[in-house]
Write an enzyme that holds these catalytic residues in place. Structure first.
Site, PDB file in Angstrom:
ATOM      1  N   ASP A  67       0.805  -1.218   0.000  1.00  0.00           N
ATOM      2  CA  ASP A  67       0.000   0.000   0.000  1.00  0.00           C
ATOM      3  C   ASP A  67       0.844   1.276   0.000  1.00  0.00           C
ATOM      4  O   ASP A  67       2.069   1.241   0.217  1.00  0.00           O
ATOM      5  CB  ASP A  67      -0.944   0.005   1.211  1.00  0.00           C
ATOM      6  CG  ASP A  67      -0.317  -0.564   2.481  1.00  0.00           C
ATOM      7  OD1 ASP A  67       0.918  -0.543   2.601  1.00  0.00           O
ATOM      8  OD2 ASP A  67      -1.060  -1.040   3.336  1.00  0.00           O
ATOM      9  N   ASN A 135      -7.618  -3.471  14.349  1.00  0.00           N
ATOM     10  CA  ASN A 135      -9.004  -3.758  13.935  1.00  0.00           C
ATOM     11  C   ASN A 135      -9.063  -4.923  12.934  1.00  0.00           C
ATOM     12  O   ASN A 135     -10.084  -5.176  12.326  1.00  0.00           O
ATOM     13  CB  ASN A 135      -9.659  -2.508  13.340  1.00  0.00           C
ATOM     14  CG  ASN A 135      -8.944  -2.011  12.078  1.00  0.00           C
ATOM     15  OD1 ASN A 135      -8.019  -2.645  11.591  1.00  0.00           O
ATOM     16  ND2 ASN A 135      -9.387  -0.882  11.559  1.00  0.00           N
ATOM     17  N   HIS A 137      -7.249  -5.160  10.131  1.00  0.00           N
ATOM     18  CA  HIS A 137      -6.987  -4.863   8.720  1.00  0.00           C
ATOM     19  C   HIS A 137      -5.701  -5.541   8.247  1.00  0.00           C
ATOM     20  O   HIS A 137      -4.774  -5.765   9.011  1.00  0.00           O
ATOM     21  CB  HIS A 137      -7.004  -3.348   8.420  1.00  0.00           C
ATOM     22  CG  HIS A 137      -5.842  -2.559   8.924  1.00  0.00           C
ATOM     23  ND1 HIS A 137      -5.967  -1.291   9.441  1.00  0.00           N
ATOM     24  CD2 HIS A 137      -4.504  -2.819   8.966  1.00  0.00           C
ATOM     25  CE1 HIS A 137      -4.778  -0.833   9.774  1.00  0.00           C
ATOM     26  NE2 HIS A 137      -3.878  -1.744   9.499  1.00  0.00           N
ATOM     27  N   GLU A 142      -9.827  -2.123   5.411  1.00  0.00           N
ATOM     28  CA  GLU A 142     -10.454  -1.887   6.704  1.00  0.00           C
ATOM     29  C   GLU A 142     -11.674  -2.797   6.884  1.00  0.00           C
ATOM     30  O   GLU A 142     -12.182  -3.365   5.907  1.00  0.00           O
ATOM     31  CB  GLU A 142     -10.874  -0.408   6.790  1.00  0.00           C
ATOM     32  CG  GLU A 142      -9.715   0.584   6.679  1.00  0.00           C
ATOM     33  CD  GLU A 142      -8.804   0.620   7.912  1.00  0.00           C
ATOM     34  OE1 GLU A 142      -8.801  -0.335   8.714  1.00  0.00           O
ATOM     35  OE2 GLU A 142      -8.073   1.614   8.058  1.00  0.00           O
TER      36      GLU A 142
HETATM   37  C1  F6R Z   1       1.515  -1.760   6.150  1.00  0.00           C
HETATM   38  C2  F6R Z   1       0.162  -2.295   6.212  1.00  0.00           C
HETATM   39  C3  F6R Z   1      -0.619  -2.380   7.475  1.00  0.00           C
HETATM   40  C4  F6R Z   1       0.221  -2.693   8.715  1.00  0.00           C
HETATM   41  C5  F6R Z   1      -0.653  -2.672   9.972  1.00  0.00           C
HETATM   42  C6  F6R Z   1       0.169  -2.899  11.226  1.00  0.00           C
HETATM   43  O1  F6R Z   1       2.019  -1.799   4.843  1.00  0.00           O
HETATM   44  O2  F6R Z   1      -0.343  -2.664   5.198  1.00  0.00           O
HETATM   45  O3  F6R Z   1      -1.629  -3.360   7.346  1.00  0.00           O
HETATM   46  O4  F6R Z   1       0.820  -3.950   8.561  1.00  0.00           O
HETATM   47  O5  F6R Z   1      -1.290  -1.440  10.070  1.00  0.00           O
HETATM   48  O6  F6R Z   1       1.023  -1.817  11.383  1.00  0.00           O
HETATM   49  P1  F6R Z   1       2.227  -1.860  12.441  1.00  0.00           P
HETATM   50  O7  F6R Z   1       3.172  -2.879  11.968  1.00  0.00           O
HETATM   51  O8  F6R Z   1       2.827  -0.473  12.396  1.00  0.00           O
HETATM   52  O9  F6R Z   1       1.613  -2.203  13.759  1.00  0.00           O
END
Ligand code: F6R
Length: 249
Positions: A67, A135, A137, A142
């Site tokens: 992303d 959550n 994701h 989301e």
């Molecule tokens: C990042 C992504 C997100 C993260 C998730 C956890 O490229 O796609 O899904 O993996 O938000 O983020 P962290 O690792 O910062 O807790």
């Protein structure tokens, strides 16, 4: 879905790097699906260390990232392109042209999503690294996102913007939207490794381990994939009662 329990963030990072390195040694032209955020930085440190020590080569490797924020230039320190350059690409022998991240500054975002999805199909991802949001994701898909989604633009949940505000000077600076691989795009990968470390992921990992498929818990779509390994540390496994399913290292 296989669960591997590790003690802490360091062990998780070491093991995740082993999966990536093994893949590259087995197939030097591998396509690696990569993630950003706090979770994979230790994995990338281990990959870099191994590259320096053992000369594992990434010359033929291609990478695709999950992303990118809409509206940020690649040189913006809060963009995911910048993150990847700093945390991995600059430190290994990968070719710049082989690193792919959605362009959050594209004039036509829909066309950019189609281009990226097409690229994913052409390349075919061998192994996809994932973190997980509190959550549930994956990528920036989301809760409520259809499991059929391809690469698309998504409005970020307020909880996600708040969780990611730590990378910005203020919450206001966190973009409202992002381009993300869809859930179906992620499920096309041949193998998936999901990493989770820390108490703030414990509820999400408990829900994932319950094996219930729920549109409002995006990571549950991974139960539909035949080759998923979850590497989680003790804190992330705090509420996980299905301990008989765990393999420990
Ligand atoms: C990042 C992504 C997100 C993260 C998730 C956890 O490229 O796609 O899904 O993996 O938000 O983020 P962290 O690792 O910062 O807790």
């Amino acid at each position: 879905m296989k669960f591997i329990a590790v003690r802490n963030y360091e062990e998780m990072s070491h093991l995740a790097a082993k999966f990536l390195i093994k893949q590259v040694l087995h197939k030097p032209s591998s396509v690696l699906g990569l993630a950003t955020g706090s979770t994979p930085t230790g994995t990338y440190e281990n990959v870099i260390e191994d590259h320096r020590k053992n000369q594992t080569s990434y010359e033929q490797v291609q990478t695709v990232n999950l992303d990118e924020y809409v509206g940020l230039t690649p040189t913006d320190p809060t963009s995911y392109r910048y993150f990847m350059e700093n945390n991995l690409f600059q430190h290994i022998d990968i070719k710049a042209k082989n690193t792919h991240i959605p362009n959050g500054k594209a004039n036509d975002l829909q066309a950019e999503c189609s281009r990226y999805e097409q690229l994913l199909r052409e390349l075919g991802v061998d192994i996809q690294l994932l973190g997980i949001g509190r959550n549930g994701h994956i990528g920036f898909n989301e809760p409520g996102t259809s499991f059929q989604t391809k690469t698309h633009v998504i409005e970020l949940a307020e909880s996600t913007r708040k969780a990611n505000a730590r990378f910005f000077d203020s919450l206001e600076q966190v973009p409202n939207s992002a381009i993300t691989m869809g859930i179906d795009s992620i499920l096309q990968s041949k193998e998936i490794i999901l990493l989770a470390s820390g108490k703030n992921k414990a509820n999400a990992i408990k829900q994932l381990a319950s094996e219930q498929i729920d549109k409002f818990f995006p990571a549950s779509a991974l139960h539909q994939h035949p080759n998923v390994t979850v590497i989680a540390d003790r804190e992330a496994l705090t509420f996980c009662d299905n301990t008989e399913k765990l393999q420990t290292v």
